[in-house]
Motif scaffolding. Structure first.
Motif, PDB file in Angstrom:
ATOM      1  N   PHE A  61      34.020  42.381  76.004  1.00  0.00           N
ATOM      2  CA  PHE A  61      34.907  41.479  75.274  1.00  0.00           C
ATOM      3  C   PHE A  61      34.642  40.023  75.660  1.00  0.00           C
ATOM      4  CE2 PHE A  61      38.761  38.903  75.690  1.00  0.00           C
ATOM      5  CZ  PHE A  61      39.098  38.755  74.349  1.00  0.00           C
ATOM      6  N   MET A  62      34.491  39.772  76.956  1.00  0.00           N
ATOM      7  CA  MET A  62      34.232  38.405  77.407  1.00  0.00           C
ATOM      8  C   MET A  62      32.889  37.894  76.884  1.00  0.00           C
ATOM      9  SD  MET A  62      36.901  37.402  78.980  1.00  0.00           S
ATOM     10  CE  MET A  62      36.250  35.866  79.634  1.00  0.00           C
ATOM     11  N   LEU A  63      31.887  38.767  76.866  1.00  0.00           N
ATOM     12  CA  LEU A  63      30.589  38.373  76.323  1.00  0.00           C
ATOM     13  C   LEU A  63      30.708  38.031  74.841  1.00  0.00           C
ATOM     14  CD1 LEU A  63      27.528  38.037  76.663  1.00  0.00           C
ATOM     15  CD2 LEU A  63      27.291  40.482  76.160  1.00  0.00           C
ATOM     16  N   HIS A  64      31.422  38.867  74.083  1.00  0.00           N
ATOM     17  CA  HIS A  64      31.644  38.591  72.663  1.00  0.00           C
ATOM     18  C   HIS A  64      32.337  37.247  72.481  1.00  0.00           C
ATOM     19  CE1 HIS A  64      34.401  38.696  69.140  1.00  0.00           C
ATOM     20  NE2 HIS A  64      33.341  39.157  68.510  1.00  0.00           N
ATOM     21  N   GLN A  65      33.347  36.986  73.305  1.00  0.00           N
ATOM     22  CA  GLN A  65      34.089  35.730  73.196  1.00  0.00           C
ATOM     23  C   GLN A  65      33.189  34.529  73.474  1.00  0.00           C
ATOM     24  OE1 GLN A  65      37.748  33.402  75.454  1.00  0.00           O
ATOM     25  NE2 GLN A  65      37.491  35.585  75.822  1.00  0.00           N
ATOM     26  N   ILE A  66      32.359  34.629  74.507  1.00  0.00           N
ATOM     27  CA  ILE A  66      31.466  33.523  74.843  1.00  0.00           C
ATOM     28  C   ILE A  66      30.474  33.264  73.714  1.00  0.00           C
ATOM     29  CG2 ILE A  66      29.540  32.877  76.359  1.00  0.00           C
ATOM     30  CD1 ILE A  66      31.121  34.156  78.668  1.00  0.00           C
ATOM     31  N   VAL A  67      29.894  34.339  73.172  1.00  0.00           N
ATOM     32  CA  VAL A  67      28.909  34.188  72.086  1.00  0.00           C
ATOM     33  C   VAL A  67      29.557  33.560  70.859  1.00  0.00           C
ATOM     34  CG1 VAL A  67      27.448  35.456  70.473  1.00  0.00           C
ATOM     35  CG2 VAL A  67      27.416  36.049  72.902  1.00  0.00           C
ATOM     36  N   ARG A  68      30.676  34.117  70.411  1.00  0.00           N
ATOM     37  CA  ARG A  68      31.307  33.605  69.191  1.00  0.00           C
ATOM     38  C   ARG A  68      31.804  32.178  69.371  1.00  0.00           C
ATOM     39  NH1 ARG A  68      33.265  36.512  65.057  1.00  0.00           N
ATOM     40  NH2 ARG A  68      33.343  34.410  64.180  1.00  0.00           N
ATOM     41  N   ASN A  69      32.438  31.910  70.507  1.00  0.00           N
ATOM     42  CA  ASN A  69      33.017  30.586  70.728  1.00  0.00           C
ATOM     43  C   ASN A  69      31.930  29.519  70.828  1.00  0.00           C
ATOM     44  OD1 ASN A  69      35.102  28.793  71.070  1.00  0.00           O
ATOM     45  ND2 ASN A  69      35.727  29.534  73.065  1.00  0.00           N
ATOM     46  N   THR A  70      30.832  29.835  71.518  1.00  0.00           N
ATOM     47  CA  THR A  70      29.743  28.864  71.640  1.00  0.00           C
ATOM     48  C   THR A  70      29.095  28.596  70.290  1.00  0.00           C
ATOM     49  OG1 THR A  70      29.327  29.629  73.902  1.00  0.00           O
ATOM     50  CG2 THR A  70      27.600  28.322  72.862  1.00  0.00           C
ATOM     51  N   LEU A  71      28.871  29.635  69.500  1.00  0.00           N
ATOM     52  CA  LEU A  71      28.253  29.445  68.184  1.00  0.00           C
ATOM     53  C   LEU A  71      29.170  28.682  67.234  1.00  0.00           C
ATOM     54  CD1 LEU A  71      26.458  32.880  67.647  1.00  0.00           C
ATOM     55  CD2 LEU A  71      25.415  30.666  68.203  1.00  0.00           C
ATOM     56  N   LEU A  72      30.480  28.890  67.349  1.00  0.00           N
ATOM     57  CA  LEU A  72      31.414  28.147  66.490  1.00  0.00           C
ATOM     58  C   LEU A  72      31.345  26.649  66.750  1.00  0.00           C
ATOM     59  CD1 LEU A  72      34.689  30.295  66.415  1.00  0.00           C
ATOM     60  CD2 LEU A  72      33.008  30.004  64.601  1.00  0.00           C
ATOM     61  N   HIS A  73      30.952  26.266  67.956  1.00  0.00           N
ATOM     62  CA  HIS A  73      30.851  24.844  68.314  1.00  0.00           C
ATOM     63  C   HIS A  73      29.405  24.336  68.292  1.00  0.00           C
ATOM     64  CE1 HIS A  73      34.781  25.989  70.073  1.00  0.00           C
ATOM     65  NE2 HIS A  73      35.116  24.735  69.809  1.00  0.00           N
ATOM     66  N   SER A  74      28.491  25.130  67.776  1.00  0.00           N
ATOM     67  CA  SER A  74      27.066  24.814  67.915  1.00  0.00           C
ATOM     68  C   SER A  74      26.597  23.655  67.047  1.00  0.00           C
ATOM     69  CB  SER A  74      26.227  26.055  67.593  1.00  0.00           C
ATOM     70  OG  SER A  74      26.318  26.383  66.213  1.00  0.00           O
ATOM     71  N   GLY A  75      27.363  23.317  65.993  1.00  0.00           N
ATOM     72  CA  GLY A  75      26.973  22.213  65.125  1.00  0.00           C
ATOM     73  C   GLY A  75      26.013  22.585  64.019  1.00  0.00           C
ATOM     74  N   TYR A  76      25.549  23.843  63.986  1.00  0.00           N
ATOM     75  CA  TYR A  76      24.632  24.318  62.954  1.00  0.00           C
ATOM     76  C   TYR A  76      25.246  25.519  62.250  1.00  0.00           C
ATOM     77  CZ  TYR A  76      20.841  21.397  64.741  1.00  0.00           C
ATOM     78  OH  TYR A  76      20.060  20.323  65.117  1.00  0.00           O
ATOM     79  N   GLU A  77      25.175  25.516  60.917  1.00  0.00           N
ATOM     80  CA  GLU A  77      25.718  26.638  60.153  1.00  0.00           C
ATOM     81  C   GLU A  77      24.650  27.716  60.006  1.00  0.00           C
ATOM     82  OE1 GLU A  77      27.711  29.097  59.247  1.00  0.00           O
ATOM     83  OE2 GLU A  77      29.016  27.326  59.065  1.00  0.00           O
ATOM     84  N   LEU A  78      24.859  28.849  60.683  1.00  0.00           N
ATOM     85  CA  LEU A  78      23.882  29.925  60.707  1.00  0.00           C
ATOM     86  C   LEU A  78      24.254  31.097  59.805  1.00  0.00           C
ATOM     87  CD1 LEU A  78      23.194  30.010  64.559  1.00  0.00           C
ATOM     88  CD2 LEU A  78      21.971  28.718  62.789  1.00  0.00           C
ATOM     89  N   MET A  79      25.469  31.102  59.264  1.00  0.00           N
ATOM     90  CA  MET A  79      25.892  32.205  58.399  1.00  0.00           C
ATOM     91  C   MET A  79      25.117  32.179  57.082  1.00  0.00           C
ATOM     92  SD  MET A  79      27.887  34.830  57.742  1.00  0.00           S
ATOM     93  CE  MET A  79      29.300  34.790  58.861  1.00  0.00           C
TER      94      MET A  79
END
Length: 259
Positions: free
Chosen positions: A170-188
């Motif tokens: 769960f913590m790994l998922h949170q770190i991955v999602r939270n960091t990507l949400l702030h990454s500044g690049y739209e990857l979806m």
């Protein structure tokens, strides 16, 4: 000491992943992904260094609380979690999904509450000093906010049978999602009409709009709470379309932050 060393792994995970996201998106693939950068400008280096150091402080708080959880378990305060360790792989997977869903609801309402004028300066101001976020913004929290964020991990196993092996995932998922949400690049990936392919998931654009206009887009992993409660930015889909089409239409569409 063994528990402390184990929980320091969360600090290590954050440092490795945040630096990797920054190096890959902001350095190695900068030219290739130029059309998917949400903001034309980038935050100054001083801001990113400050965010990185404060994020490490937040994750260190999470690790310290993790030691406390271990001691609480040894004192017999988590009987449901200990019982769930024997319920097999099906429940292991289901409990991970439930924890993510539960955290998304917890985050939405706590995050929205922290935007109340009486709470914002004490709990959430530090995070919003990063008007233009970077991968290092993810855990740039005031101390009170860091405590509120990690409290979910303390409380959830008390009320939900959650195998202990689920927590680090769960913590790994949170770190991955939270960091990507702030990454500044739209990857979806986008559909043919410019909407997010998985429109029920939050995207980098979704959270970037929250930093640009703090009164909307409070969700973390999923978009449904914002949509049910009427707090999604009305310009979100237009901003997402701009972010994914900027490479081919650079002159006709304004920057996402201008909504």
């Amino acid at each position: 000491m063994e528990a402390w060393i184990h929980d320091l792994a969360s600090v290590k995970r954050y440092v490795i992943f945040a630096l990797a996201v920054w190096a890959v998106l902001w350095v190695l693939l900068k030219g290739l992904l130029a059309g998917r950068k949400i903001r034309v400008d980038s935050p100054p280096p001083k801001q990113m260094v400050t965010e990185f150091l404060i994020s490490i402080r937040s994750v260190a708080i999470f690790a310290t609380v993790g030691v406390g959880i271990t001691l609480m378990d040894r004192a017999g305060l988590y009987p449901l979690a200990d019982r769930a360790d024997h319920w097999g792989p099906a429940w292991f997977c289901a409990s991970l999904a439930l924890m993510i869903l539960g955290h998304d609801a917890y985050y939405y309402w706590v995050h929205r509450a922290m935007h109340h004028p009486r709470l914002f300066r004490k709990f959430h101001r530090r995070h919003h000093r990063s008007h233009n976020p970077s991968p290092f913004t993810a855990y740039s929290f005031d101390l009170r906010e860091a405590v509120m964020m990690v409290s979910f991990v303390v409380l959830w196993p008390l009320v939900t049978p959650t195998p202990w092996g689920v927590i680090p995932l769960f913590m790994l998922h949170q770190i991955v999602r939270n960091t990507l949400l702030h990454s500044g690049y739209e990857l979806m990936p986008a559909t043919s009409d410019g909407r997010p392919m998985l429109d029920w998931l939050t995207t980098t654009t979704h959270h970037d709009l929250h930093h640009a206009s703090a009164g909307s887009n409070f969700g973390l992993y999923f978009t449904w709470w914002d949509r049910m409660m009427g707090t999604e930015n009305p310009g979100y889909h237009a901003a997402f379309a701009r972010a994914v089409r900027r490479a081919t239409l650079p002159q006709t569409l304004p920057a996402a932050a201008e909504i």
